[in-house]
Design a protein around this motif. Structure first.
Motif, mmCIF file in Angstrom:
data_model
loop_
_atom_site.group_PDB
_atom_site.id
_atom_site.type_symbol
_atom_site.label_atom_id
_atom_site.label_comp_id
_atom_site.label_asym_id
_atom_site.label_seq_id
_atom_site.Cartn_x
_atom_site.Cartn_y
_atom_site.Cartn_z
ATOM 1 N N PHE A 5 23.498 -22.041 -2.738
ATOM 2 C CA PHE A 5 23.187 -21.278 -1.524
ATOM 3 C C PHE A 5 21.672 -21.207 -1.329
ATOM 4 O O PHE A 5 20.896 -21.527 -2.227
ATOM 5 C CB PHE A 5 23.755 -19.856 -1.610
ATOM 6 C CG PHE A 5 23.098 -19.003 -2.657
ATOM 7 C CD1 PHE A 5 22.000 -18.210 -2.352
ATOM 8 C CD2 PHE A 5 23.582 -18.993 -3.960
ATOM 9 C CE1 PHE A 5 21.390 -17.425 -3.317
ATOM 10 C CE2 PHE A 5 22.982 -18.212 -4.931
ATOM 11 C CZ PHE A 5 21.883 -17.424 -4.604
ATOM 12 N N THR A 6 21.271 -20.742 -0.153
ATOM 13 C CA THR A 6 19.871 -20.501 0.169
ATOM 14 C C THR A 6 19.668 -18.997 0.325
ATOM 15 O O THR A 6 20.365 -18.353 1.118
ATOM 16 C CB THR A 6 19.462 -21.208 1.471
ATOM 17 O OG1 THR A 6 19.662 -22.617 1.313
ATOM 18 C CG2 THR A 6 17.997 -20.942 1.792
ATOM 19 N N ALA A 63 17.990 -1.886 -19.989
ATOM 20 C CA ALA A 63 18.024 -3.290 -20.381
ATOM 21 C C ALA A 63 18.873 -4.104 -19.416
ATOM 22 O O ALA A 63 18.536 -5.253 -19.094
ATOM 23 C CB ALA A 63 18.566 -3.419 -21.811
ATOM 24 N N ALA A 64 19.984 -3.517 -18.943
ATOM 25 C CA ALA A 64 20.817 -4.216 -17.965
ATOM 26 C C ALA A 64 20.041 -4.464 -16.676
ATOM 27 O O ALA A 64 20.188 -5.516 -16.040
ATOM 28 C CB ALA A 64 22.082 -3.405 -17.680
ATOM 29 N N ALA A 65 19.189 -3.494 -16.302
ATOM 30 C CA ALA A 65 18.346 -3.695 -15.121
ATOM 31 C C ALA A 65 17.359 -4.834 -15.353
ATOM 32 O O ALA A 65 17.063 -5.617 -14.442
ATOM 33 C CB ALA A 65 17.603 -2.407 -14.789
ATOM 34 N N MET A 66 16.839 -4.942 -16.590
ATOM 35 C CA MET A 66 15.943 -6.051 -16.911
ATOM 36 C C MET A 66 16.683 -7.389 -16.805
ATOM 37 O O MET A 66 16.125 -8.386 -16.338
ATOM 38 C CB MET A 66 15.381 -5.884 -18.329
ATOM 39 C CG MET A 66 14.458 -4.694 -18.515
ATOM 40 S SD MET A 66 12.942 -4.782 -17.534
ATOM 41 C CE MET A 66 12.152 -6.208 -18.271
ATOM 42 N N VAL A 67 17.941 -7.411 -17.246
ATOM 43 C CA VAL A 67 18.743 -8.638 -17.129
ATOM 44 C C VAL A 67 18.924 -9.005 -15.656
ATOM 45 O O VAL A 67 18.805 -10.175 -15.270
ATOM 46 C CB VAL A 67 20.106 -8.462 -17.823
ATOM 47 C CG1 VAL A 67 21.005 -9.670 -17.564
ATOM 48 C CG2 VAL A 67 19.919 -8.270 -19.324
ATOM 49 N N GLY A 68 19.205 -7.985 -14.832
ATOM 50 C CA GLY A 68 19.334 -8.237 -13.402
ATOM 51 C C GLY A 68 18.052 -8.778 -12.799
ATOM 52 O O GLY A 68 18.073 -9.689 -11.956
ATOM 53 N N HIS A 69 16.932 -8.233 -13.245
ATOM 54 C CA HIS A 69 15.634 -8.728 -12.771
ATOM 55 C C HIS A 69 15.418 -10.186 -13.187
ATOM 56 O O HIS A 69 14.942 -11.008 -12.397
ATOM 57 C CB HIS A 69 14.530 -7.848 -13.327
ATOM 58 C CG HIS A 69 13.153 -8.393 -13.129
ATOM 59 N ND1 HIS A 69 12.636 -8.671 -11.880
ATOM 60 C CD2 HIS A 69 12.187 -8.730 -14.023
ATOM 61 C CE1 HIS A 69 11.400 -9.138 -12.010
ATOM 62 N NE2 HIS A 69 11.116 -9.194 -13.291
ATOM 63 N N SER A 70 15.769 -10.506 -14.429
ATOM 64 C CA SER A 70 15.612 -11.888 -14.902
ATOM 65 C C SER A 70 16.521 -12.840 -14.140
ATOM 66 O O SER A 70 16.163 -13.997 -13.890
ATOM 67 C CB SER A 70 15.907 -11.967 -16.408
ATOM 68 O OG SER A 70 14.939 -11.260 -17.147
ATOM 69 N N LEU A 71 17.706 -12.361 -13.778
ATOM 70 C CA LEU A 71 18.599 -13.181 -12.948
ATOM 71 C C LEU A 71 17.925 -13.503 -11.619
ATOM 72 O O LEU A 71 17.949 -14.655 -11.153
ATOM 73 C CB LEU A 71 19.908 -12.424 -12.717
ATOM 74 C CG LEU A 71 20.976 -13.158 -11.908
ATOM 75 C CD1 LEU A 71 21.540 -14.335 -12.691
ATOM 76 C CD2 LEU A 71 22.101 -12.190 -11.530
ATOM 77 N N MET A 72 17.281 -12.500 -11.030
ATOM 78 C CA MET A 72 16.578 -12.720 -9.771
ATOM 79 C C MET A 72 15.335 -13.587 -9.964
ATOM 80 O O MET A 72 14.916 -14.308 -9.048
ATOM 81 C CB MET A 72 16.201 -11.385 -9.139
ATOM 82 C CG MET A 72 17.393 -10.559 -8.697
ATOM 83 S SD MET A 72 18.501 -11.443 -7.556
ATOM 84 C CE MET A 72 17.427 -11.648 -6.136
ATOM 85 N N ASP A 73 14.731 -13.525 -11.157
ATOM 86 C CA ASP A 73 13.629 -14.444 -11.459
ATOM 87 C C ASP A 73 14.100 -15.888 -11.346
ATOM 88 O O ASP A 73 13.409 -16.751 -10.789
ATOM 89 C CB ASP A 73 13.103 -14.195 -12.883
ATOM 90 C CG ASP A 73 12.092 -13.066 -12.948
ATOM 91 O OD1 ASP A 73 11.626 -12.616 -11.880
ATOM 92 O OD2 ASP A 73 11.764 -12.627 -14.062
ATOM 93 N N GLY A 74 15.280 -16.150 -11.914
ATOM 94 C CA GLY A 74 15.827 -17.496 -11.829
ATOM 95 C C GLY A 74 16.134 -17.888 -10.395
ATOM 96 O O GLY A 74 15.873 -19.028 -9.977
ATOM 97 N N VAL A 75 16.673 -16.942 -9.632
ATOM 98 C CA VAL A 75 16.935 -17.202 -8.208
ATOM 99 C C VAL A 75 15.629 -17.501 -7.479
ATOM 100 O O VAL A 75 15.556 -18.393 -6.614
ATOM 101 C CB VAL A 75 17.654 -16.002 -7.570
ATOM 102 C CG1 VAL A 75 17.755 -16.167 -6.065
ATOM 103 C CG2 VAL A 75 19.053 -15.833 -8.176
ATOM 104 N N ALA A 76 14.553 -16.749 -7.832
ATOM 105 C CA ALA A 76 13.250 -16.976 -7.205
ATOM 106 C C ALA A 76 12.731 -18.380 -7.502
ATOM 107 O O ALA A 76 12.150 -19.045 -6.635
ATOM 108 C CB ALA A 76 12.253 -15.919 -7.680
ATOM 109 N N ALA A 79 19.761 -15.145 -18.327
ATOM 110 C CA ALA A 79 19.853 -14.769 -16.914
ATOM 111 C C ALA A 79 19.060 -15.672 -15.970
ATOM 112 O O ALA A 79 19.572 -16.068 -14.920
ATOM 113 C CB ALA A 79 19.438 -13.308 -16.740
ATOM 114 N N PRO A 80 17.773 -16.039 -16.276
ATOM 115 C CA PRO A 80 17.058 -16.897 -15.328
ATOM 116 C C PRO A 80 17.670 -18.281 -15.175
ATOM 117 O O PRO A 80 17.597 -18.880 -14.096
ATOM 118 C CB PRO A 80 15.637 -16.978 -15.910
ATOM 119 C CG PRO A 80 15.695 -16.402 -17.256
ATOM 120 C CD PRO A 80 16.912 -15.579 -17.368
ATOM 121 N N VAL A 81 18.285 -18.788 -16.234
ATOM 122 C CA VAL A 81 18.944 -20.091 -16.140
ATOM 123 C C VAL A 81 20.133 -19.993 -15.189
ATOM 124 O O VAL A 81 20.340 -20.856 -14.330
ATOM 125 C CB VAL A 81 19.394 -20.568 -17.538
ATOM 126 C CG1 VAL A 81 20.092 -21.923 -17.429
ATOM 127 C CG2 VAL A 81 18.206 -20.654 -18.491
#
Length: 263
Positions: free
Chosen positions: A205-206, A127-140, A194-196
């Motif tokens: 940053f870029t 689940a923590a990995a899913m949170v990390g993925h969602s964080l990167m979704d927001g970055v994307a 996380a995506p927010v």
């Protein structure tokens, strides 16, 4: 704009988790659907993006594919290490089916294991990995809006739609391994936020394209392991029904539709 769009991902993640919570009497169908959604996300979304973004080859193999295999192996290694640790602490009962309907999750036994041989740490790690993925979704989302409005809208549609699968899978992965409901809900809320947070971070940053592609490749390998080695076998353990297989195929087809519409 990116942060506002990420709020849609927040809501869709919660909807996915709410759906997973309210179908406990059809657990095998939930797991079958979750496995299909994860396979679809990996094969039709994450891996193509990783191959496109990561670039370069290492001894004739695309770097994204090497990281994909590395993610699979790391997930396998982590689960094996946790299983050895559980056995070393005296939890010797053989793995069995998950909790029966009406039996509470998170019933701990000696050594930190749960009824049925489940290891709660595996679920929390996944689940923590899913949170990390969602964080990167927001970055994307934020990075896409840095390129332009059209690119941002396309990425946002894909992310918001498949965040239903993320919320569904985050709650399912946490609870499947015997964690209490409050932990599953806490991980679901973290996944929704996380995506927010990720989108907001791009105001500062870029993001270079290659590190993002490398991450997607690695995470795709982790998800494939969880789907193929854990979720789908569990779905068919007690209910090897045709309906479970149809739900798995439906999950893959849903992600295909999402990718096609977004593209």
């Amino acid at each position: 704009m990116a942060v506002f769009v990420a709020l849609g991902a927040f809501l869709m993640t919660l909807v996915g988790g709410w759906t997973a919570q309210h179908v406990t009497d059809r657990r095998h169908l939930v797991l079958g659907l979750a496995g299909g959604l994860m396979l679809g996300v990996v094969g039709l979304d994450l891996l193509p993006e990783a191959l496109s973004a990561a670039g370069g080859e290492v001894f004739g193999v695309p770097a994204a594919l090497l990281l994909f295999v590395a993610g699979f192996l790391v997930a396998h290694l982590v689960e094996r290490l946790l299983a050895v640790r559980r056995t070393a602490h005296g939890a010797h009962e053989p793995p069995g089916p998950g909790p029966a309907h009406g039996e509470p999750h998170g019933e701990f036994h000696e050594g930190g294991a749960v009824a049925g041989g489940r290891i709660p740490q595996v679920g929390l790690t996944a689940a923590a990995a899913m949170v990390g993925h969602s964080l990167m979704d927001g970055v994307a989302i934020g990075a896409a809006f840095q390129v332009g409005g059209g690119m941002g809208a396309a990425v946002a549609i894909a992310v918001i739609t498949h965040d239903f699968a993320d919320g569904f899978n985050t709650y399912t992965l946490t609870s499947l391994y015997g964690n209490a409901r409050r932990r599953a809900v806490a991980m679901l809320v973290a996944d929704a936020l996380a995506p927010v947070v990720g989108a907001a971070s791009t105001l500062l940053f870029t993001l270079p394209e290659q590190p993002l592609g490398a991450y997607l490749g690695f995470f795709g390998g982790v998800l494939l392991y969880l789907a193929a080695a854990e979720i789908l076998p569990e779905a068919h353990h007690e209910h090897p029904a045709r309906s479970t297989l149809l739900f798995t195929i439906g999950g893959v087809a849903f992600i295909w539709l999402v990718v096609g519409v977004a593209g």
